[in-house]
Write a protein that holds these residues in place. Structure first.
Motif, PDB file in Angstrom:
ATOM      1  N   TYR A  28       0.794  -1.223   0.000  1.00  0.00           N
ATOM      2  CA  TYR A  28       0.000   0.000   0.000  1.00  0.00           C
ATOM      3  C   TYR A  28       0.830   1.279   0.000  1.00  0.00           C
ATOM      4  CZ  TYR A  28      -3.473  -3.452   1.248  1.00  0.00           C
ATOM      5  OH  TYR A  28      -4.292  -4.562   1.237  1.00  0.00           O
ATOM      6  N   ALA A  29       2.143   1.157   0.233  1.00  0.00           N
ATOM      7  CA  ALA A  29       3.003   2.338   0.297  1.00  0.00           C
ATOM      8  C   ALA A  29       4.383   2.038  -0.265  1.00  0.00           C
ATOM      9  CB  ALA A  29       3.128   2.809   1.750  1.00  0.00           C
ATOM     10  N   LYS A  30       5.052   3.105  -0.698  1.00  0.00           N
ATOM     11  CA  LYS A  30       6.429   2.991  -1.161  1.00  0.00           C
ATOM     12  C   LYS A  30       7.343   3.300   0.023  1.00  0.00           C
ATOM     13  CE  LYS A  30       4.803   4.656  -5.631  1.00  0.00           C
ATOM     14  NZ  LYS A  30       4.764   5.807  -6.556  1.00  0.00           N
ATOM     15  N   VAL A  31       8.205   2.348   0.353  1.00  0.00           N
ATOM     16  CA  VAL A  31       9.002   2.456   1.580  1.00  0.00           C
ATOM     17  C   VAL A  31      10.487   2.498   1.224  1.00  0.00           C
ATOM     18  CG1 VAL A  31       9.419   1.483   3.861  1.00  0.00           C
ATOM     19  CG2 VAL A  31       7.239   1.040   2.715  1.00  0.00           C
ATOM     20  N   SER A  32      11.161   3.585   1.621  1.00  0.00           N
ATOM     21  CA  SER A  32      12.600   3.700   1.394  1.00  0.00           C
ATOM     22  C   SER A  32      13.341   2.780   2.368  1.00  0.00           C
ATOM     23  CB  SER A  32      13.058   5.148   1.609  1.00  0.00           C
ATOM     24  OG  SER A  32      12.927   5.505   2.979  1.00  0.00           O
ATOM     25  N   ASP A  33      14.616   2.561   2.095  1.00  0.00           N
ATOM     26  CA  ASP A  33      15.435   1.727   2.983  1.00  0.00           C
ATOM     27  C   ASP A  33      15.485   2.320   4.382  1.00  0.00           C
ATOM     28  OD1 ASP A  33      15.939  -0.045   0.967  1.00  0.00           O
ATOM     29  OD2 ASP A  33      17.908   0.778   0.446  1.00  0.00           O
ATOM     30  N   LEU A  81       8.494  -0.344  15.444  1.00  0.00           N
ATOM     31  CA  LEU A  81       7.138  -0.911  15.357  1.00  0.00           C
ATOM     32  C   LEU A  81       7.133  -2.383  15.748  1.00  0.00           C
ATOM     33  CD1 LEU A  81       5.877   0.636  11.987  1.00  0.00           C
ATOM     34  CD2 LEU A  81       5.443   1.436  14.310  1.00  0.00           C
ATOM     35  N   PRO A  82       6.073  -2.885  16.366  1.00  0.00           N
ATOM     36  CA  PRO A  82       4.820  -2.199  16.705  1.00  0.00           C
ATOM     37  C   PRO A  82       5.057  -1.117  17.771  1.00  0.00           C
ATOM     38  CG  PRO A  82       4.609  -4.602  16.903  1.00  0.00           C
ATOM     39  CD  PRO A  82       6.045  -4.309  16.788  1.00  0.00           C
ATOM     40  N   GLY A  83       4.293  -0.065  17.685  1.00  0.00           N
ATOM     41  CA  GLY A  83       4.434   1.008  18.648  1.00  0.00           C
ATOM     42  C   GLY A  83       3.538   2.186  18.310  1.00  0.00           C
ATOM     43  N   PRO A  84       3.574   3.226  19.156  1.00  0.00           N
ATOM     44  CA  PRO A  84       2.652   4.365  19.020  1.00  0.00           C
ATOM     45  C   PRO A  84       3.102   5.401  17.988  1.00  0.00           C
ATOM     46  CG  PRO A  84       4.010   4.658  20.962  1.00  0.00           C
ATOM     47  CD  PRO A  84       4.393   3.324  20.376  1.00  0.00           C
ATOM     48  N   TYR A  85       3.293   4.946  16.749  1.00  0.00           N
ATOM     49  CA  TYR A  85       3.774   5.823  15.687  1.00  0.00           C
ATOM     50  C   TYR A  85       2.894   5.677  14.448  1.00  0.00           C
ATOM     51  CZ  TYR A  85       8.012   5.682  18.542  1.00  0.00           C
ATOM     52  OH  TYR A  85       8.904   5.752  19.588  1.00  0.00           O
ATOM     53  N   THR A  86       2.748   6.770  13.698  1.00  0.00           N
ATOM     54  CA  THR A  86       2.136   6.743  12.375  1.00  0.00           C
ATOM     55  C   THR A  86       3.188   7.220  11.389  1.00  0.00           C
ATOM     56  OG1 THR A  86      -0.084   7.239  13.222  1.00  0.00           O
ATOM     57  CG2 THR A  86       0.314   7.677  10.898  1.00  0.00           C
ATOM     58  N   PHE A  87       3.502   6.391  10.399  1.00  0.00           N
ATOM     59  CA  PHE A  87       4.460   6.762   9.359  1.00  0.00           C
ATOM     60  C   PHE A  87       3.694   7.217   8.124  1.00  0.00           C
ATOM     61  CE2 PHE A  87       7.338   4.465  12.030  1.00  0.00           C
ATOM     62  CZ  PHE A  87       8.612   4.936  11.728  1.00  0.00           C
ATOM     63  N   VAL A  88       3.975   8.433   7.680  1.00  0.00           N
ATOM     64  CA  VAL A  88       3.378   8.936   6.445  1.00  0.00           C
ATOM     65  C   VAL A  88       4.323   8.596   5.296  1.00  0.00           C
ATOM     66  CG1 VAL A  88       2.560  10.964   5.184  1.00  0.00           C
ATOM     67  CG2 VAL A  88       2.212  10.805   7.668  1.00  0.00           C
ATOM     68  N   LEU A  89       3.810   7.813   4.343  1.00  0.00           N
ATOM     69  CA  LEU A  89       4.613   7.301   3.236  1.00  0.00           C
ATOM     70  C   LEU A  89       3.942   7.603   1.905  1.00  0.00           C
ATOM     71  CD1 LEU A  89       5.177   3.815   4.875  1.00  0.00           C
ATOM     72  CD2 LEU A  89       7.002   5.467   4.477  1.00  0.00           C
ATOM     73  N   PRO A  90       4.706   7.626   0.796  1.00  0.00           N
ATOM     74  CA  PRO A  90       4.070   7.776  -0.511  1.00  0.00           C
ATOM     75  C   PRO A  90       3.146   6.587  -0.771  1.00  0.00           C
ATOM     76  CG  PRO A  90       6.453   8.127  -0.661  1.00  0.00           C
ATOM     77  CD  PRO A  90       6.187   7.555   0.704  1.00  0.00           C
ATOM     78  N   ALA A  91       1.938   6.861  -1.210  1.00  0.00           N
ATOM     79  CA  ALA A  91       0.965   5.794  -1.459  1.00  0.00           C
ATOM     80  C   ALA A  91       1.310   5.050  -2.747  1.00  0.00           C
ATOM     81  CB  ALA A  91      -0.439   6.383  -1.561  1.00  0.00           C
ATOM     82  N   SER A  92       1.086   3.745  -2.750  1.00  0.00           N
ATOM     83  CA  SER A  92       1.286   2.953  -3.963  1.00  0.00           C
ATOM     84  C   SER A  92      -0.015   2.930  -4.755  1.00  0.00           C
ATOM     85  CB  SER A  92       1.721   1.526  -3.621  1.00  0.00           C
ATOM     86  OG  SER A  92       0.601   0.754  -3.245  1.00  0.00           O
ATOM     87  N   ASN A  93       0.051   2.454  -5.994  1.00  0.00           N
ATOM     88  CA  ASN A  93      -1.158   2.424  -6.816  1.00  0.00           C
ATOM     89  C   ASN A  93      -2.110   1.303  -6.411  1.00  0.00           C
ATOM     90  OD1 ASN A  93       0.237   0.217  -7.769  1.00  0.00           O
ATOM     91  ND2 ASN A  93       0.675   1.099  -9.791  1.00  0.00           N
ATOM     92  N   ALA A 104       7.835  10.203   6.361  1.00  0.00           N
ATOM     93  CA  ALA A 104       8.895   9.400   5.757  1.00  0.00           C
ATOM     94  C   ALA A 104       8.755   9.390   4.237  1.00  0.00           C
ATOM     95  CB  ALA A 104       8.850   7.983   6.314  1.00  0.00           C
ATOM     96  N   THR A 105       8.296  10.518   3.675  1.00  0.00           N
ATOM     97  CA  THR A 105       8.087  10.600   2.230  1.00  0.00           C
ATOM     98  C   THR A 105       9.345  11.009   1.476  1.00  0.00           C
ATOM     99  OG1 THR A 105       7.317  12.889   2.451  1.00  0.00           O
ATOM    100  CG2 THR A 105       5.639  11.154   2.473  1.00  0.00           C
ATOM    101  N   SER A 106      10.396  11.421   2.201  1.00  0.00           N
ATOM    102  CA  SER A 106      11.641  11.833   1.557  1.00  0.00           C
ATOM    103  C   SER A 106      12.808  11.057   2.153  1.00  0.00           C
ATOM    104  CB  SER A 106      11.851  13.342   1.733  1.00  0.00           C
ATOM    105  OG  SER A 106      12.039  13.655   3.100  1.00  0.00           O
TER     106      SER A 106
END
Length: 206
Positions: free
Chosen positions: A80-85, A95-107, A189-191
């Motif tokens: 569902y997302a593009k994840v950099s190294d 993770l698991p933990g109290p975080y939300t990572f904003v990532l580029p969405a995949s198609n 985490a989009t960049s």
């Protein structure tokens, strides 16, 4: 008809009760559930009508929604997302933990979440109930806090209070014990660099 209220053990969720939650989700229902931060509200990401209903409860237009999704672990995030190294290494560490990572969405991200959506928030909460639901469902669920757009009060923490407030707006409410008052820490985490968007429960150092 008021929502169904189910009490589920927060550490050892009863399979029979989890099965009932899955039944509601697969029928397009909206469920309120505990996480490792505040109580959340969501449904199956593949059900467009559910997305519309959740936006309606929140008082926003579906095309302006900014919902995140809950995954059981890291294995399905790349669907569902593009994840950099760097993002993957960081996620694997905290993770698991109290975080939300904003990532580029995949198609592959369902268009019902927002056709113009270029990014997606990913959560893997450290909570047995929520992760068991997602694991058994086989795909992520939408997640948004139960705090409404025009609500200036604190996040509701008492399941009975939550039931009183939402019994005619959702289909099922899980009582998993008292909820928290502090939402997740949001990380962009989009960049190539990871930056903090909102400081929440999760500790973060650059």
């Amino acid at each position: 008809m008021p929502a169904e209220l189910i009490s589920i053990h927060p550490v050892n969720p009863e399979p029979r009760k989890i099965a009932r939650v899955l039944e509601v989700l697969r029928q397009g229902g909206i469920v309120i559930y505990p996480t490792d931060t505040v109580y959340g509200m969501g449904g199956d990401i593949h059900n467009a009508r559910t997305v519309e209903r959740i936006a309606q409860v929140k008082g926003i237009k579906p095309e302006k929604s900014d919902f995140s999704i809950i995954c059981n672990d890291l294995s399905h995030i790349t669907d569902y997302a593009k994840v950099s190294d760097l993002a993957f290494k960081t996620m694997k560490k905290i993770l698991p933990g109290p975080y939300t990572f904003v990532l580029p969405a995949s198609n592959k991200l369902p268009r019902s979440l927002n056709p113009r959506k270029k990014t997606i928030g990913i959560r893997v909460p450290d909570h047995a109930i929520t992760r068991e639901i997602v694991s058994q469902l086989g795909n992520p669920i939408i997640t948004t806090s139960i705090k409404l757009e025009d609500d200036f009060m604190e996040y509701p923490t008492d399941p009975e209070e939550i039931f009183h407030q939402f019994q005619h707006k959702v289909d099922l409410i899980i009582d998993g014990g008292p909820g928290g008052l502090i939402p997740s820490t949001i990380l962009d985490a989009t960049s190539d660099d990871i930056e903090i968007i909102r400081e929440g429960l999760g500790e973060w150092e650059e």
